[in-house]
Motif scaffolding. Structure first.
Motif, PDB file in Angstrom:
ATOM      1  N   THR A   1      13.115  14.203  -0.147  1.00  8.80           N
ATOM      2  CA  THR A   1      12.578  12.915   0.279  1.00  8.80           C
ATOM      3  C   THR A   1      13.295  11.765  -0.418  1.00  8.80           C
ATOM      4  O   THR A   1      13.484  11.787  -1.635  1.00  8.80           O
ATOM      5  N   ASP A   2      13.681  10.772   0.354  1.00  8.34           N
ATOM      6  CA  ASP A   2      14.344   9.598  -0.199  1.00  8.34           C
ATOM      7  C   ASP A   2      13.410   8.911  -1.199  1.00  8.34           C
ATOM      8  O   ASP A   2      12.303   8.504  -0.835  1.00  8.34           O
TER       9      ASP A   2
ATOM     10  N   GLY B   1      10.123  13.149  -3.889  1.00  9.89           N
ATOM     11  CA  GLY B   1      11.452  12.550  -3.905  1.00  9.89           C
ATOM     12  C   GLY B   1      11.715  11.761  -5.174  1.00  9.89           C
ATOM     13  O   GLY B   1      12.797  11.850  -5.770  1.00  9.89           O
TER      14      GLY B   1
ATOM     15  N   ASN C   1      23.601  14.194  -5.162  1.00  9.04           N
ATOM     16  CA  ASN C   1      23.307  13.123  -4.207  1.00  9.04           C
ATOM     17  C   ASN C   1      24.464  12.870  -3.242  1.00  9.04           C
ATOM     18  O   ASN C   1      24.256  12.362  -2.137  1.00  9.04           O
TER      19      ASN C   1
ATOM     20  N   PHE D   1      18.670  12.698   3.493  1.00 11.79           N
ATOM     21  CA  PHE D   1      17.286  12.265   3.369  1.00 11.79           C
ATOM     22  C   PHE D   1      16.609  12.279   4.739  1.00 11.79           C
ATOM     23  O   PHE D   1      17.172  11.757   5.708  1.00 11.79           O
TER      24      PHE D   1
ATOM     25  N   SER E   1      11.830  17.370   4.989  1.00  5.74           N
ATOM     26  CA  SER E   1      13.169  17.778   4.565  1.00  5.74           C
ATOM     27  C   SER E   1      13.552  19.133   5.142  1.00  5.74           C
ATOM     28  O   SER E   1      14.729  19.420   5.360  1.00  5.74           O
TER      29      SER E   1
END
Length: 232
Positions: free
Chosen positions: A116-117, A125, A142, A147, A154
């Motif tokens: 999750t962003d 997240g 990353n 995302f 996800s």
């Protein structure tokens, strides 16, 4: 005329409430109008002037609303908790996440991952982004992260082949057919989120709101919470 009860709820309990809502509605003659999102997004909407009758948020969200006078005194009830976990596409080789060091190696070896962003405000997240920093692999991981959209899952990226690993809370992972949960985050990386219900302080439907919260504490409801990956 059927009454309507407006609920602001975190997506972590969406699968539970979607199964239980029809039973509550039939038994009480009340229709639930549920708005789903991450707890921080719902808090911002409430702070922006929106209203609801019942709030189902994580502990931090309920605490914020309580401090701002938006939760009726003594109406808070802990419903359940859930752990953040790692998932793979069903049938894929199960990676080693048995220790923090093993998890670190697995994350670095993965072609792509999804979580999750943190900007969307989801608890898993935000925590996982900090965990990557703690492990010293944030930049590397990353760079290969996808995302999901706000309030998205996800695990969907596992099905499309856009990610090898998905990280989210267990009930959210269980909403995606065709994936398998490898396990929760290991050792001292383990993370549990607590979900709490409360009655909005200004609602004119306190009785109906209390009835819903009481229903979510019944043995029947607890069985559904467990089946959906939460610990009531």
């Amino acid at each position: 005329m059927t009454r309507e009860l407006r609920v602001f709820s975190t997506i972590a309990v969406q699968s539970v409430l979607e199964e239980l809502a029809p039973r509550f509605e039939i038994a009480n003659g009340i229709r639930l109008e549920v708005t789903w999102n991450t707890a921080p997004v719902l808090v911002k909407r409430l702070q922006g002037g929106e209203t609801a009758d019942v709030l189902i948020l994580n502990r931090a969200g309920i605490d914020t609303m309580t401090r701002e006078g938006r939760v009726l005194a003594h109406s808070e009830v802990t419903l359940a908790s859930s752990a953040t976990a790692i998932a793979i596409k069903a049938g894929a080789a199960r990676p080693d996440i048995s220790t923090p060091e093993a998890l670190k190696r697995t994350l670095l070896a993965a072609r792509a991952i999804s979580y999750t962003d943190p900007a969307a405000g989801g608890a898993s997240g935000i925590y996982f982004a900090k965990l990557l920093e703690r492990l010293g692999i944030a930049e590397a991981v990353n760079a290969k992260t996808r995302f999901p959209p706000p309030a998205g899952l996800s695990g969907d990226f596992l099905l499309t082949g856009e990610a090898d690993l998905a990280v989210q809370q267990i009930p959210e992972l269980l909403q995606v057919p065709g994936i398998e949960i490898v396990g929760p985050l290991p050792g001292d990386l383990h993370m549990v989120t607590v979900f709490v219900a409360g009655i909005e302080a200004q609602t004119p439907q306190r009785g109906a709101a209390a009835a819903l919260i009481d229903f979510l504490r019944t043995d029947t409801a607890r069985d559904v919470f467990r089946a959906k990956g939460l610990d009531p």
